[in-house]
Design an enzyme around this catalytic site. Structure first.
Site, PDB file in Angstrom:
ATOM      1  N   HIS A 124       0.878  -1.179   0.000  1.00  0.00           N
ATOM      2  CA  HIS A 124       0.000   0.000   0.000  1.00  0.00           C
ATOM      3  C   HIS A 124       0.916   1.231   0.000  1.00  0.00           C
ATOM      4  O   HIS A 124       2.029   1.176   0.529  1.00  0.00           O
ATOM      5  CB  HIS A 124      -0.830  -0.068   1.286  1.00  0.00           C
ATOM      6  CG  HIS A 124      -1.885   0.976   1.431  1.00  0.00           C
ATOM      7  ND1 HIS A 124      -1.618   2.254   1.852  1.00  0.00           N
ATOM      8  CD2 HIS A 124      -3.227   0.914   1.252  1.00  0.00           C
ATOM      9  CE1 HIS A 124      -2.751   2.938   1.925  1.00  0.00           C
ATOM     10  NE2 HIS A 124      -3.740   2.148   1.563  1.00  0.00           N
ATOM     11  N   ASP A 201       2.947  -4.742   7.636  1.00  0.00           N
ATOM     12  CA  ASP A 201       1.735  -3.944   7.515  1.00  0.00           C
ATOM     13  C   ASP A 201       0.568  -4.929   7.554  1.00  0.00           C
ATOM     14  O   ASP A 201       0.270  -5.601   6.565  1.00  0.00           O
ATOM     15  CB  ASP A 201       1.779  -3.161   6.197  1.00  0.00           C
ATOM     16  CG  ASP A 201       0.441  -2.511   5.866  1.00  0.00           C
ATOM     17  OD1 ASP A 201      -0.541  -2.697   6.630  1.00  0.00           O
ATOM     18  OD2 ASP A 201       0.374  -1.817   4.835  1.00  0.00           O
ATOM     19  N   GLN A 204      -4.690  -5.302   6.532  1.00  0.00           N
ATOM     20  CA  GLN A 204      -5.722  -6.148   5.914  1.00  0.00           C
ATOM     21  C   GLN A 204      -5.727  -7.559   6.476  1.00  0.00           C
ATOM     22  O   GLN A 204      -6.494  -8.406   6.012  1.00  0.00           O
ATOM     23  CB  GLN A 204      -5.502  -6.214   4.393  1.00  0.00           C
ATOM     24  CG  GLN A 204      -5.682  -4.903   3.682  1.00  0.00           C
ATOM     25  CD  GLN A 204      -7.117  -4.402   3.725  1.00  0.00           C
ATOM     26  OE1 GLN A 204      -8.055  -5.173   3.935  1.00  0.00           O
ATOM     27  NE2 GLN A 204      -7.290  -3.117   3.545  1.00  0.00           N
ATOM     28  N   LYS A 227     -10.602  -1.093  10.447  1.00  0.00           N
ATOM     29  CA  LYS A 227     -10.733  -2.296   9.618  1.00  0.00           C
ATOM     30  C   LYS A 227     -10.998  -3.531  10.482  1.00  0.00           C
ATOM     31  O   LYS A 227     -11.026  -4.658  10.004  1.00  0.00           O
ATOM     32  CB  LYS A 227      -9.472  -2.490   8.780  1.00  0.00           C
ATOM     33  CG  LYS A 227      -9.224  -1.364   7.762  1.00  0.00           C
ATOM     34  CD  LYS A 227      -7.995  -1.627   6.942  1.00  0.00           C
ATOM     35  CE  LYS A 227      -7.425  -0.384   6.305  1.00  0.00           C
ATOM     36  NZ  LYS A 227      -8.159   0.078   5.117  1.00  0.00           N
ATOM     37  N   CYS A 365      -4.815   2.703  -3.597  1.00  0.00           N
ATOM     38  CA  CYS A 365      -3.550   3.131  -2.977  1.00  0.00           C
ATOM     39  C   CYS A 365      -2.460   2.090  -3.182  1.00  0.00           C
ATOM     40  O   CYS A 365      -1.626   1.866  -2.300  1.00  0.00           O
ATOM     41  CB  CYS A 365      -3.706   3.429  -1.491  1.00  0.00           C
ATOM     42  SG  CYS A 365      -4.863   4.738  -1.154  1.00  0.00           S
TER      43      CYS A 365
HETATM   44  N1  PMP Z   1      -1.926  -0.698   4.564  1.00  0.00           N
HETATM   45  C1  PMP Z   1      -2.903  -1.388   3.975  1.00  0.00           C
HETATM   46  C2  PMP Z   1      -2.618  -2.735   3.408  1.00  0.00           C
HETATM   47  C3  PMP Z   1      -4.186  -0.846   3.912  1.00  0.00           C
HETATM   48  O1  PMP Z   1      -5.169  -1.519   3.311  1.00  0.00           O
HETATM   49  C4  PMP Z   1      -4.435   0.432   4.481  1.00  0.00           C
HETATM   50  C5  PMP Z   1      -5.803   1.057   4.434  1.00  0.00           C
HETATM   51  N2  PMP Z   1      -6.383   1.102   3.162  1.00  0.00           N
HETATM   52  C6  PMP Z   1      -3.368   1.101   5.071  1.00  0.00           C
HETATM   53  C7  PMP Z   1      -2.146   0.497   5.112  1.00  0.00           C
HETATM   54  C8  PMP Z   1      -3.535   2.448   5.688  1.00  0.00           C
HETATM   55  O2  PMP Z   1      -4.369   2.405   6.782  1.00  0.00           O
HETATM   56  P1  PMP Z   1      -4.894   3.751   7.445  1.00  0.00           P
HETATM   57  O3  PMP Z   1      -5.515   4.541   6.325  1.00  0.00           O
HETATM   58  O4  PMP Z   1      -5.889   3.297   8.451  1.00  0.00           O
HETATM   59  O5  PMP Z   1      -3.718   4.442   8.026  1.00  0.00           O
END
Ligand code: PMP
Length: 407
Positions: A124, A201, A204, A227, A365
């Site tokens: 991401h 990270d 997910q 999430k 993203c």
């Molecule tokens: N890493 C991953 C794999 C994600 O899916 C997301 C959220 N879309 C993030 C990081 C970022 O999370 P946050 O917007 O809650 O900081």
């Protein structure tokens, strides 16, 4: 999962009773944020109506209650990921904030010119951009693990990237764009042969499988409450105590100090050293309630149920002519990214929305993933344990309508 009554669990989520333009809401954007059960909403209300105060500082009753409840939420997180100690859990504003904390606190202190940072194609943007900022500042290099046509990491290539300049590894546990589950245990073990710390990270992953940071032996693990059936505004960073202690704070301010004079400040111990200012107290307590809720259902039950949904949805979508599923890893969570020949993903999302169906369209993203598959964007249906086969059928019907409208 015969022991769990999934329809009863579905009834715990008031938002799922909403109707959108007269049609039942079909919420398939759980990878972006999933929904809160009544118990979490009630916990937030109880905090706001009977427990709200600032923490750590005052001797009065409410402050003591809020301080205890906040600490209790930290302990719930510790148990949820099986961390050795509660001080290894830091409250942040979310995954993005957690990764930036590691970049600033570890990266800026320990990474130097010509050092190498390994990331993967699946990351991401929140696990790319901070490391690029650091690499630009320090003259360090980013090396990228490729993926195959199924959207799986090429682990042999990963292992070939290591050399004595490798100083850090950042790995996505589950891809938000494709659902691929990375073989992180093997990858962490390999990095440790080179004494290289690994950040996972887990944004997910944590809502879809049980996480044990001691068994994984990862050095850092990050995720966000929104999430995991919790509120926005809060997330967590796990770090091994010795590493966290070696790091520099990322933000300065109140609550993170031992003493302050204009000549010198000494910092507090972990986790407080990384929690400057008033933390998201209410959200953290809601986070704790969400973990209780998920734990009561059981992460293994959730994983098994979602896997049956994924199989069903994959089978249904594969049968629709023109629909192409992007990301067909053998280890996947319940995420289906797809394209329809000749139709722009934005149009797909718009038409599905008219049927009350919420999917995500765009690059998620994760632009390097889109570039790898040569698509500007995909539509993504991402499932939670409160979704059911009826909703998959509605998605299939919705996609057929999209095709009728545009083809
Ligand atoms: N890493 C991953 C794999 C994600 O899916 C997301 C959220 N879309 C993030 C990081 C970022 O999370 P946050 O917007 O809650 O900081």
């Amino acid at each position: 999962t015969p022991d769990v009554d999934w329809e009863r669990i579905r009834a715990d989520f008031p938002i799922l009773k909403l109707r959108i333009d007269g049609k039942p809401l079909i919420y398939l954007d759980n990878a972006a944020s999933n929904q809160m059960p009544q118990s979490v909403i009630d916990r937030l209300t109880r905090y706001q109506t009977t427990q709200h105060a600032n923490i750590n500082r005052a001797v009065h009753y409410l402050s003591e209650v809020a301080t205890l409840e906040f600490h209790d939420a930290r302990c719930k997180l510790q148990q949820f990921i099986n961390a050795r100690e509660d001080r290894e859990v830091i409250f942040t504003s979310g995954t993005t904030d957690s990764i930036n904390l590691v970049m600033q606190g570890y990266g800026r202190k320990f990474i130097k010119a010509n050092d190498e940072i390994i990331l993967t194609t699946l990351e991401h943007h929140s696990n790319i951009v901070p490391w690029q900022m650091l690499a630009n500042e320090k003259g360090a290099k980013i090396r990228v693990v490729p993926i195959n046509d199924k959207g799986e990491l090429e682990v042999d290539e990963y292992e070939r990237l290591f050399n004595d300049r490798t100083k850090f590894v950042g790995l996505i546990h589950v891809s938000n764009a494709l659902g691929t589950i990375s073989p992180i245990k093997r990858m962490i073990d390999f990095a440790h042969r080179y004494d290289v710390p690994v950040l996972i990270d887990g944004a997910q992953a944590a809502a879809h499988m049980s996480i044990d940071v001691q068994a994984l032996d990862c050095d850092f693990y990050a995720f966000s409450a929104h999430k995991l059936c919790g509120p926005t505004g809060v997330g967590m960073l796990y770090g091994k105590a010795a590493l966290l202690e070696s790091m520099q704070p990322y933000k300065g301010g109140g609550d993170m100090i031992a003493s302050v004079t204009f000549e010198e400040t000494t910092y507090s111990t972990i986790p407080h050293k990384f929690e400057a200012g008033t933390p998201p107290i209410a959200a953290a307590i809601g986070f704790g309630a969400a973990l209780d809720y998920l734990t009561a259902i059981g992460l293994d039950n959730i994983a098994a149920y979602e896997s049956t949904l994924l199989d069903y949805a994959t089978e249904c979508l594969t049968q629709i002519p023109g629909v192409k599923i992007i990301g067909t890893a053998s280890e996947k969570t319940a995420v289906i990214s797809f394209t329809i020949d000749g139709i722009h993903p934005h149009d797909i999302g718009t038409i599905l929305n008219q049927d009350g169906i919420a999917v995500r369209t765009g690059h998620h993203c994760a632009q390097p993933v889109m570039q790898r598959f040569n698509v500007p964007a995909t539509s993504r249906a991402s499932f939670a344990f409160y979704n059911n086969k009826t909703e998959v059928d509605a998605l299939v019907a919705g996609i057929k309508t999209v095709k009728k409208v545009f083809l």
